[in-house]
Design an enzyme around this catalytic site. Structure first.
Site, mmCIF file in Angstrom:
data_model
loop_
_atom_site.group_PDB
_atom_site.id
_atom_site.type_symbol
_atom_site.label_atom_id
_atom_site.label_comp_id
_atom_site.label_asym_id
_atom_site.label_seq_id
_atom_site.Cartn_x
_atom_site.Cartn_y
_atom_site.Cartn_z
ATOM 1 N N HIS A 128 45.337 36.525 47.922
ATOM 2 C CA HIS A 128 46.854 36.208 47.868
ATOM 3 C C HIS A 128 47.257 35.425 48.944
ATOM 4 O O HIS A 128 46.856 35.688 50.196
ATOM 5 C CB HIS A 128 47.708 37.648 47.966
ATOM 6 C CG HIS A 128 48.889 37.610 47.887
ATOM 7 N ND1 HIS A 128 49.658 37.411 46.378
ATOM 8 C CD2 HIS A 128 50.070 37.205 48.967
ATOM 9 C CE1 HIS A 128 50.972 37.407 46.742
ATOM 10 N NE2 HIS A 128 51.418 37.241 48.060
ATOM 11 N N SER A 129 48.046 34.239 48.756
ATOM 12 C CA SER A 129 48.334 33.413 49.807
ATOM 13 C C SER A 129 47.091 32.936 50.717
ATOM 14 O O SER A 129 46.091 32.259 49.986
ATOM 15 C CB SER A 129 49.197 34.112 50.650
ATOM 16 O OG SER A 129 50.217 33.087 51.544
ATOM 17 N N MET A 130 46.806 33.086 51.958
ATOM 18 C CA MET A 130 45.753 32.819 52.834
ATOM 19 C C MET A 130 44.516 33.251 52.183
ATOM 20 O O MET A 130 43.427 32.479 51.828
ATOM 21 C CB MET A 130 45.970 33.153 54.155
ATOM 22 C CG MET A 130 44.584 33.155 54.871
ATOM 23 S SD MET A 130 44.328 33.741 56.623
ATOM 24 C CE MET A 130 44.026 35.601 56.099
#
Length: 299
Positions: A128-130
């Site tokens: 998720h994200s990074m």
């Protein structure tokens, strides 16, 4: 008597002193001609108690500032035979005393060294994200090394890696600016306004933001694994168009799933995320069982 390693010259000592702790230790090991010990998988991956080998491992990578505990409860809602392996990154939770990585290549290299013993069964990545960016680059590193490759990539809330970053770099800006960005992205106000929590969170968050801000995509062939890209309909930083561009990075099947919520829809739309992941993994596990049965019966 064999002479020991030559101490670093004064100028070199000054340069070493300015390096982040992790990079300084790594460079000193190289200067002394020592090979670093292989990382302990137990330090990097939170796994269930020892038992029967799973049919598939799902390695889960958190967003900037987050930890693997985000995924701790996922196992109960995924198909039987799937083992959830939250990734424990330095600088948070049980590894809070360690410096967080500020460079994506260095982090991916460390993860690549640690993950090998756990690639004895089929596996997939969720990031998720990074975490999506880390998962993507780790999959590319496995391919480069000729290692086993993931069965599926689930990548959420991060633009396709070849796209330029449309947002200003914030890792070096004052705390209040970072707090404002966190609020806009959906971080609960009670967290942002808790001074004690933010004092412990901000150093790691800054390192994570720097890791993402300084990422430099190197073009390469698409991955062979199917790829599912997830986005939040109210995410102010990552649009559906940004996520749709992930299709360029797989030679297999691609799906774009947009769910209600802001950047952190992994919490607010948890059940919907897990339903999508479960459906894909059920298909993967079932397909592998059928192929194994066909080989054993000669059909």
């Amino acid at each position: 008597m064999t002479p020991g390693p030559t101490p670093p010259a004064p100028a070199l000592r000054e340069r070493l002193a300015r390096l982040p702790q992790g990079e300084r230790a790594e460079l000193l090991r190289r200067l002394r001609g020592r090979t670093p010990a292989a990382p302990d998988p137990g330090a990097w991956f939170a796994r269930p108690s020892a038992g029967a080998a799973p049919e598939l491992r799902l390695f889960c990578l958190p967003y900037a500032g987050g930890g693997g505990s985000v995924f701790r409860s996922w196992g109960a809602d995924l198909p039987a035979g799937v083992e959830v392996c939250p990734v424990r990154l330095p600088g948070r939770e049980a590894r809070l005393s360690e410096p967080a990585h500020r460079s994506l290549p260095a982090l991916v290299e460390a993860l690549h060294r640690a993950i090998g013993p756990l690639l004895d069964v089929p596996f997939a990545f969720f990031g998720h994200s990074m975490g999506a960016l880390i998962a993507f680059e780790l999959a590319r590193r496995l391919r480069q090394a000729g290692d086993p490759r993931p069965e599926h990539l689930f990548l959420a809330a991060f633009r396709a890696p070849h796209l330029p970053n449309p947002n200003i770099r914030i890792h070096h800006l004052p705390d209040e600016v970072i707090k404002t960005v966190l609020l806009k992205e959906g971080t609960p106000r009670q967290v942002v306004e808790d001074d004690a929590v933010m004092r412990s969170l901000l150093p790691t968050l800054r390192a994570d933001l720097e890791l993402c801000d300084t990422y430099d995509h190197v073009p390469g062939p698409p991955l062979s694994a199917p790829l599912s890209a997830f986005g939040g309909l109210q995410d102010v930083r990552v649009s559906g168009g940004d996520l749709d561009q992930w299709r360029r990075h797989t030679a297999a099947r691609f799906r774009l799933i947009m769910l209600p919520g802001s950047h952190f829809f992994v919490h607010s739309a948890r059940d919907a995320v897990l339903a999508e992941v479960s459906a894909e993994l059920e298909t993967t596990v079932t397909g592998k069982k059928e192929r194994s049965h066909d080989r054993s019966t000669g059909e």
